[in-house]
Design a protein around this motif. Sequence first.
Motif, PDB file in Angstrom:
ATOM      1  N   MET A  37      47.022  24.833  44.142  1.00 26.09           N
ATOM      2  CA  MET A  37      46.469  26.028  44.779  1.00 26.09           C
ATOM      3  C   MET A  37      45.253  26.533  43.990  1.00 26.09           C
ATOM      4  O   MET A  37      44.266  26.974  44.576  1.00 26.09           O
ATOM      5  N   GLN A  40      42.314  24.188  44.736  1.00 26.62           N
ATOM      6  CA  GLN A  40      41.782  24.393  46.078  1.00 26.62           C
ATOM      7  C   GLN A  40      41.153  25.771  46.258  1.00 26.62           C
ATOM      8  O   GLN A  40      40.505  26.033  47.265  1.00 26.62           O
ATOM      9  N   HIS A  42      42.793  28.609  46.557  1.00 30.24           N
ATOM     10  CA  HIS A  42      43.650  29.498  47.340  1.00 30.24           C
ATOM     11  C   HIS A  42      44.289  30.577  46.468  1.00 30.24           C
ATOM     12  O   HIS A  42      44.680  31.628  46.971  1.00 30.24           O
ATOM     13  N   GLN A  43      44.421  30.300  45.181  1.00 33.40           N
ATOM     14  CA  GLN A  43      44.953  31.255  44.215  1.00 33.40           C
ATOM     15  C   GLN A  43      44.148  31.122  42.934  1.00 33.40           C
ATOM     16  O   GLN A  43      43.460  30.119  42.725  1.00 33.40           O
TER      17      GLN A  43
END
Length: 70
Positions: A37, A40, A42-43
């Motif tokens: 994550m 990517q 996302h976090q």
Amino acid sequence: MTFKDFYLQEKKKPSPAKIFIDEIAALTHRSPNTIRMWIQGHQTPDELAKAILAERFGVDASTLFPTKKI
């Protein structure tokens, strides 16, 4: 051992990406999914994890995880 057997043996080995993710997961005490994550975008990791990674890679945390511009 046949040529195909050698191939199948190699195929069972983890990829360099998986090895990297597992190493970072162990270093930061996070799950491999969490590391994915982060990769990517996302976090983002918390400040402690950022500091650990900055030390590990010898790069400033703000370089590793730049703030997103809106």
